[in-house]
Design an enzyme around this catalytic site. Structure first.
Site, PDB file in Angstrom:
ATOM      1  N   LYS A 118      -0.674  -4.087  -7.971  1.00 51.92           N
ATOM      2  CA  LYS A 118      -1.397  -2.806  -7.870  1.00 51.92           C
ATOM      3  C   LYS A 118      -0.763  -1.692  -8.712  1.00 51.92           C
ATOM      4  O   LYS A 118      -1.477  -0.891  -9.310  1.00 51.92           O
ATOM      5  CB  LYS A 118      -1.466  -2.339  -6.414  1.00 51.92           C
ATOM      6  CG  LYS A 118      -2.423  -3.125  -5.535  1.00 51.92           C
ATOM      7  CD  LYS A 118      -2.500  -2.444  -4.167  1.00 51.92           C
ATOM      8  CE  LYS A 118      -3.273  -3.242  -3.171  1.00 51.92           C
ATOM      9  NZ  LYS A 118      -3.433  -2.552  -1.883  1.00 51.92           N
TER      10      LYS A 118
ATOM     11  N   ASP B  50      -8.251   1.993  -1.519  1.00 54.09           N
ATOM     12  CA  ASP B  50      -7.574   1.989  -0.209  1.00 54.09           C
ATOM     13  C   ASP B  50      -7.661   3.368   0.436  1.00 54.09           C
ATOM     14  O   ASP B  50      -7.847   3.485   1.654  1.00 54.09           O
ATOM     15  CB  ASP B  50      -6.094   1.604  -0.365  1.00 54.09           C
ATOM     16  CG  ASP B  50      -5.904   0.120  -0.623  1.00 54.09           C
ATOM     17  OD1 ASP B  50      -6.787  -0.668  -0.241  1.00 54.09           O
ATOM     18  OD2 ASP B  50      -4.868  -0.250  -1.209  1.00 54.09           O
TER      19      ASP B  50
END
Ligand code: NAP
Length: 266
Positions: free
Chosen positions: A65, A100
């Site tokens: 990520k 997220d």
């Protein structure tokens, strides 16, 4: 056929394929969602190769990520969080997003939790960063508590209006808080919680990012205290919903995706 995918390592147990393919089935899309495990040094080549092959969109998970940021053009939120979990190839250059943060916001909104007042974010790792920026962007005052207090302080310096603390401050912080989000890995596959049960109260909404088990010790304690509870599968669901909507421009079939996700978690 459109192909979407997930880059991570390992990705064998990911619930993203059934969740996204349930959406394609529900909407009659001719699409597939597949997983890839590139070697760490091949991340850039994997993203460039996906673009060259006409892959429509990628999710990115652990351990890529943060590194993915260097291989895409991130939007403002992903750049501030310092991590990308969604790549869109529809433009001239790969665009990177972090869903997220929005996943946590939409999970709370789904449960009619007002995003005003004070949020206590426990944890200052990847999930903590995303949730702290996401809730601050909604206008909440964010208090960050972390086992390693210096990491909470460092994150708080980046997040507008935030303050950093050690975990010992949780009792005082929660007394006046409206929302609590656990962004530590405590409670993952264990009967443990990072938050003392006696600090919880009925005016709180509690989101646990941990989704295995779905009902964590923290959520059980929160329910016993009369708090509104939101399990981590909702956050996982809505990060996927947000990615789907960015890639396709269509409203996601949330119920079908939720059903597929929860079937995989049980
Ligand atoms: P991470 O970057 O490794 O951060 C881990 C965090 O947990 C750090 O703040 C760490 O504190 C804290 N921590 C670890 N062990 C602890 C302990 N024994 N006591 C107190 N604090 C402890 O991990 P992450 O990527 O942020 O993920 C955290 C959790 O969120 C995982 O369970 C993950 O599965 C979940 N998650 C869920 C979603 C979702 O969509 N539901 C999305 C992302 C992540 P220190 O800084 O002191 O080490």
């Amino acid at each position: 056929m459109d192909v979407f995918g997930l880059l991570g390592n390992p990705v064998g147990h990911s619930l993203s394929p059934p969740m996204h393919e349930a959406a394609y089935d529900e909407l009659g899309f001719d699409a597939r969602y597949v997983t890839f495990e590139p070697a760490p040094d091949d991340l850039g080549a994997a993203i460039e190769g996906a673009r060259a092959l006409g892959i429509a969109g990628l999710n990115v998970t652990i351990p890529f990520k943060q590194d993915a940021l260097a291989h895409v053009e991130p939007d403002d939120l992903a750049a501030r969080i310092g991590a990308v979990n969604t790549v869109d190839f529809s433009g001239e250059v790969p665009r990177g997003y972090n869903t997220d943060a929005v996943g946590a916001v939409r999970a709370l909104e789904h449960h009619d939790v007002p995003l005003s007042g004070t949020a206590v974010v426990v944890g200052a790792g990847g999930a903590g960063r995303a949730v702290a920026f996401g809730l601050a962007d909604e206008g909440m005052t964010v208090e960050i508590a972390n086992r390693t207090a210096s990491k909470a302080d460092a994150l708080a310096e980046e997040v507008s209006g935030a303050t950093g603390h050690g975990l010992d401050a949780l009792g005082d912080l929660l007394a006046g808080a409206d929302v609590l989000v656990n962004c530590t890995s405590v409670g993952m596959d264990e009967d443990a919680t990072p938050v003392p049960a006696d600090a919880l109260h009925g005016d709180l909404a509690v989101l646990d990012a941990v989704y295995s088990p779905i009902e964590t010790r923290l959520l059980a304690d929160a329910a016993a205290a009369g708090a509104t509870t939101v399990d981590g599968a909702w956050m996982l669901l809505y990060q996927g919903v947000e990615a789907f909507e960015r890639w396709t421009g269509e409203d996601a079939p949330v119920d079908a995706m939720n059903e597929a996700l929860r079937a995989g978690l049980c």
